[in-house]
Design a protein around this motif. Sequence first.
Motif, PDB file in Angstrom:
ATOM      1  N   LYS A  25      -2.428  -9.590  -2.673  1.00 36.11           N
ATOM      2  CA  LYS A  25      -2.884  -9.097  -3.978  1.00 36.11           C
ATOM      3  C   LYS A  25      -3.596  -7.752  -3.843  1.00 36.11           C
ATOM      4  N   VAL A  26      -3.612  -7.060  -4.954  1.00 36.43           N
ATOM      5  CA  VAL A  26      -4.375  -5.815  -5.023  1.00 36.43           C
ATOM      6  C   VAL A  26      -5.643  -6.129  -5.803  1.00 36.43           C
ATOM      7  N   ARG A  27      -6.796  -5.877  -5.178  1.00 38.07           N
ATOM      8  CA  ARG A  27      -8.044  -6.150  -5.889  1.00 38.07           C
ATOM      9  C   ARG A  27      -8.755  -4.836  -6.200  1.00 38.07           C
ATOM     10  N   ILE A  28      -9.109  -4.669  -7.472  1.00 38.63           N
ATOM     11  CA  ILE A  28      -9.802  -3.444  -7.887  1.00 38.63           C
ATOM     12  C   ILE A  28     -11.301  -3.637  -7.685  1.00 38.63           C
ATOM     13  N   LEU A  29     -11.871  -2.827  -6.803  1.00 38.02           N
ATOM     14  CA  LEU A  29     -13.313  -2.898  -6.554  1.00 38.02           C
ATOM     15  C   LEU A  29     -14.072  -1.910  -7.433  1.00 38.02           C
ATOM     16  N   ARG A  30     -13.372  -0.861  -7.812  1.00 35.27           N
ATOM     17  CA  ARG A  30     -13.973   0.122  -8.723  1.00 35.27           C
ATOM     18  C   ARG A  30     -12.855   0.643  -9.614  1.00 35.27           C
ATOM     19  N   PRO A  31     -12.956   0.439 -10.940  1.00 34.67           N
ATOM     20  CA  PRO A  31     -11.889   0.920 -11.818  1.00 34.67           C
ATOM     21  C   PRO A  31     -11.961   2.437 -11.974  1.00 34.67           C
ATOM     22  N   GLY A  32     -10.847   3.034 -12.284  1.00 36.23           N
ATOM     23  CA  GLY A  32     -10.806   4.489 -12.466  1.00 36.23           C
ATOM     24  C   GLY A  32      -9.656   4.859 -13.369  1.00 36.23           C
ATOM     25  N   GLU A  62       2.390  -2.210 -12.870  1.00 34.99           N
ATOM     26  CA  GLU A  62       3.770  -1.722 -12.942  1.00 34.99           C
ATOM     27  C   GLU A  62       4.422  -1.678 -11.574  1.00 34.99           C
ATOM     28  N   VAL A  63       3.618  -1.522 -10.526  1.00 36.24           N
ATOM     29  CA  VAL A  63       4.164  -1.453  -9.171  1.00 36.24           C
ATOM     30  C   VAL A  63       4.218  -2.833  -8.524  1.00 36.24           C
ATOM     31  N   VAL A  64       3.159  -3.623  -8.713  1.00 33.81           N
ATOM     32  CA  VAL A  64       3.077  -4.888  -7.958  1.00 33.81           C
ATOM     33  C   VAL A  64       3.174  -6.135  -8.847  1.00 33.81           C
ATOM     34  N   ALA A  76       0.848  -1.205   0.000  1.00 33.14           N
ATOM     35  CA  ALA A  76       0.000   0.000   0.000  1.00 33.14           C
ATOM     36  C   ALA A  76       0.878   1.248   0.000  1.00 33.14           C
ATOM     37  N   ARG A  77       1.944   1.207   0.739  1.00 35.89           N
ATOM     38  CA  ARG A  77       2.845   2.377   0.781  1.00 35.89           C
ATOM     39  C   ARG A  77       3.530   2.583  -0.565  1.00 35.89           C
ATOM     40  N   ARG A  78       3.873   1.479  -1.201  1.00 33.86           N
ATOM     41  CA  ARG A  78       4.521   1.619  -2.513  1.00 33.86           C
ATOM     42  C   ARG A  78       3.537   2.187  -3.541  1.00 33.86           C
ATOM     43  N   ILE A  79       2.307   1.709  -3.468  1.00 35.06           N
ATOM     44  CA  ILE A  79       1.288   2.217  -4.401  1.00 35.06           C
ATOM     45  C   ILE A  79       1.005   3.690  -4.119  1.00 35.06           C
ATOM     46  N   ALA A  80       0.926   4.039  -2.833  1.00 40.26           N
ATOM     47  CA  ALA A  80       0.685   5.435  -2.459  1.00 40.26           C
ATOM     48  C   ALA A  80       1.820   6.324  -2.970  1.00 40.26           C
ATOM     49  N   ALA A  81       3.039   5.828  -2.792  1.00 37.89           N
ATOM     50  CA  ALA A  81       4.196   6.631  -3.212  1.00 37.89           C
ATOM     51  C   ALA A  81       4.140   6.899  -4.712  1.00 37.89           C
TER      52      ALA A  81
END
Length: 550
Positions: free
Chosen positions: A185-192, A201-203, A80-85
């Motif tokens: 895993k990263v799960r997309i609940l709402r695409p944007g 690219e990050v994970v 989450a921190r990497r995605i936030a960054a």
Amino acid sequence: MKTVIYSIEDVEQAGAVIRAGGLVAFPTETVYGLGANALDADAARRIFEAKGRPQDNPLIAHIADFSMLDALCHDIPDVARRIAARFWPGPLTMALPKREIVPDTVTAGLPTVGIRYPSHPVAQALIRAAGVPIAAPSANRSGKPSPTTFAHVLADMDGRIDGIIRGGDAEVGVESTFIEFAEGKVRILRPGYITPEDLAEVVGAENVEIDGAVLKGLSENEHPRSPGMKYRHYAPSAPVVAVLGNNWDCAREIRRGVRGQVGAAAILCDEYADWIPCETLRVGRYGDYAAQAHRLFDALRELDRPDVRMIYAQCPDDRGVGLAVANRLKRAAGFHVIHARQLFVLGLTGSTGAGKGLVSQTLARIGAEIIDCDAVYHEMLRNDPALLANLCLEFPDAFSGGTLDRKALGRLAFQNEKELRRLNDITHPHIRRRITEILDKLEKRGIRFAVLDAPTLFESGADRFCDVTLGVTADPDVRAARIMERDGLDEEYARLRISAGKPDEYFKNQCDYMITNDGAPEALEQAARNIYQKIIYQQEDRKHGTSGIA
Ligand code: AMP
Ligand code: MG
């Protein structure tokens, strides 16, 4: 309640209103948000009231620096921190375990809270001015398209909230990408606007999942991963049909769908918009998903009017930001999604004896699949159970011993106009159903060109299946001669048939193209070939954008 309109210079005042427990709508890069102090349960409750939002649909908490993240959440995974960054500030929201200070009202009782750090300078300035994180869903009445302009917010919220900051139009146009973390895993609940590809690219692509409800909606009894998934969203009052397919197929599908329909409107890409015979809203060039995201909600709102009775909307594919646009559109359509047909259909009609049959044969030799509607109808009279059941109820005297006597049915129906109409009201819907089935089969077989040969193309409503219509007429003398020869009738009777039929004008007024048969079969065949070339060339030109079609 008097709603105060703030300029973007007034963020200090607006921030004070929020700190004091008030509601202020403000611009963000995604859509306008409706903000309240995220640490104040009473303030958050007022958001639900103002929007008419179901209590179990949680709010997103907006922050304006990274330290606020740790103040609101615990056990933040490294990913989450990497995605936030990488993506903050920006249009991305993460569900993370909430700390005690986040009221249950904000999270609707969930153990996680959605956190977003918006990039919009006014949103950031407002959060800093308020000195607290701001809980903010989209600033629309619940169920309506999210607001992307100040005018949208004013229309929905004037008199219901304390203030609105008047900023420019939202750049992205769809709400943030919403993700959660589960088992690494990263799960997309709402695409944007932040796409699965961006997250990969990050994970790594193997660690990105898209929740099934994003594309298909929830099936009955299915439990949503995000409470918001279960609600009807973004919907104007008229029903919406989302049309999938390539640009050209979509345009033809929409054109067929809206033609002749009162109150029809369309949302589609720029290229074919001027070819659609109804009110059309353009959402940018084909494949420009960002432009479509930017325009979609405004278009849906513009068509949310009593005079608009049905809306056809071109749906992008799931690549990149297309996924987010398609998701919003499918929700607006209540998942009423159709696939644009590839098959091109020419409707062929004309007055009796004019030479329609020869034109049809010529087109068959060129490669068209011919659907002979008379034959289809007669076949149905022999063995279509649904049609026969209907007829048996309405014209019982045409049946003897449970079987239909076609001649008796003819005698009953042709007694007068009223009886004929009664028969047609029964048969036409059945014929259209059968034609639909036949076209679906041809489509599945990969057929690209079909001719719907129907003397009553318009009366039966079969013209709605056609991309273009072609009428064949001829001089009454020519027709009389042909009928006499073809059906073995005397001249008087042939002329009677002609005068009972529709006049030439009827076909000329309704058909896109006309052929006049002057009596020479070779000339008629040549005319059919010429018109075929003309139609195909004009379609090709349209497709490649080189010329217009009348
Ligand atoms: P809106 O604020 O109108 O853009 O909607 C926010 C969306 O995020 C809604 O669909 C919510 O259901 C969803 N959401 C908010 N918080 C959570 C959470 N903790 N877990 C899952 N979904 C959430
Ligand atoms: Mg919303």
